[in-house]
Design a protein around this motif. Structure first.
Motif, PDB file in Angstrom:
ATOM      1  N   UNK A 179      17.225  -6.028   3.560  1.00  0.00           N
ATOM      2  CA  UNK A 179      16.924  -4.991   4.444  1.00  0.00           C
ATOM      3  C   UNK A 179      15.607  -3.976   4.120  1.00  0.00           C
ATOM      4  N   UNK A 180      15.564  -3.643   2.737  1.00  0.00           N
ATOM      5  CA  UNK A 180      14.523  -2.808   2.232  1.00  0.00           C
ATOM      6  C   UNK A 180      13.971  -3.268   1.063  1.00  0.00           C
ATOM      7  N   UNK A 181      12.813  -3.209   0.862  1.00  0.00           N
ATOM      8  CA  UNK A 181      12.144  -3.651  -0.270  1.00  0.00           C
ATOM      9  C   UNK A 181      11.295  -2.395  -0.870  1.00  0.00           C
ATOM     10  N   UNK A 182      11.430  -2.332  -2.397  1.00  0.00           N
ATOM     11  CA  UNK A 182      10.812  -1.193  -3.096  1.00  0.00           C
ATOM     12  C   UNK A 182       9.479  -1.708  -3.284  1.00  0.00           C
ATOM     13  N   UNK A 183       8.429  -1.042  -2.662  1.00  0.00           N
ATOM     14  CA  UNK A 183       7.205  -1.423  -2.450  1.00  0.00           C
ATOM     15  C   UNK A 183       6.016  -0.393  -3.140  1.00  0.00           C
ATOM     16  N   UNK A 184       5.386  -0.802  -3.996  1.00  0.00           N
ATOM     17  CA  UNK A 184       4.415   0.187  -4.627  1.00  0.00           C
ATOM     18  C   UNK A 184       3.022   0.129  -4.403  1.00  0.00           C
ATOM     19  N   UNK A 185       2.317   1.125  -4.585  1.00  0.00           N
ATOM     20  CA  UNK A 185       0.943   1.326  -4.303  1.00  0.00           C
ATOM     21  C   UNK A 185       0.299   1.371  -5.603  1.00  0.00           C
ATOM     22  N   UNK A 186      -0.684   0.616  -5.752  1.00  0.00           N
ATOM     23  CA  UNK A 186      -1.447   0.585  -7.184  1.00  0.00           C
ATOM     24  C   UNK A 186      -2.856   0.851  -7.065  1.00  0.00           C
ATOM     25  N   UNK A 187      -3.376   1.189  -8.058  1.00  0.00           N
ATOM     26  CA  UNK A 187      -4.999   1.540  -8.181  1.00  0.00           C
ATOM     27  C   UNK A 187      -5.473   0.428  -9.256  1.00  0.00           C
TER      28      UNK A 187
END
Length: 197
Positions: free
Chosen positions: A177-185
């Protein structure tokens, strides 16, 4: 869309419970990836709306734009010009419809165009695609940001993490139901090389 993590954005998407491989899908026609908001795009859109200085007054390309979610977020955050890029003409049509629905203007293209910032949500889902995307990110912009929920093909050593979100996802598309999602540069080439293999 329009609730949860992105109340600022309204999208015309597939109805809840709709599986990815349904309707007019055939082996010679890609499934309608554009009809869903993927966690990498959701996290990246949230990041841009919360950090408008990243794109404000700059030209932006949303690579693999799908529904246009991240392109719309960039436009709402004050980008000077936004181009949604996707190889599927149906995705580009959806991006234009969704941009109009949100009262923003975006351009669309089937090929990469020059930009100050390139953004890409949920594009590291296969080894072949990941290699092609990484090459485009390196050559297309001075700043490259990606949203990734841990699909497995993001070369993390080449990126620095900017933020992480617990993104609600659709069970018919994901394993929970939930995914740990990251923003990367993307790191500059010299910094990535010194990070090792």
């Amino acid at each position: 869309m329009g609730a949860g993590m992105l109340p600022e954005i309204e999208l015309d998407l597939a109805a809840d419970g709709t599986p990815l491989f349904e309707g007019d899908y055939r082996s010679d026609t890609p499934p309608p990836f554009w009809a869903f908001a993927w966690p990498g795009g959701i996290a990246l859109a949230r990041y841009l709306l919360d950090h408008p200085g990243v794109v404000a007054g700059r030209t932006v390309v949303d690579l693999g734009a799908g529904s246009g979610l991240v392109a719309i977020a960039a436009a709402k955050a004050g980008a000077a010009r936004v181009t949604a890029v996707d190889t599927d003409p149906r995705a580009l049509a959806a991006a234009r419809r969704n941009a109009e629905r949100n009262g923003v203007t975006i351009e669309t293209a089937e090929r990469l165009v020059p930009a100050d910032v390139i953004v890409a949500g949920d594009v590291f889902y296969s080894e072949t695609v990941a290699a092609a995307v990484l090459k485009m990110l390196r050559t297309a912009a001075s700043v490259a940001l990606v949203g990734d929920p841990g699909r497995g093909y993001l070369p993390e050593r080449r990126f620095e993490e900017l933020a992480a979100y617990d993104v609600p996802v659709r069970r018919e598309l994901e394993d929970g139901d939930v995914m740990r999602t990251r923003v990367w540069r993307l790191r500059p080439t010299s910094a990535a090389a010194s990070a090792g293999p």
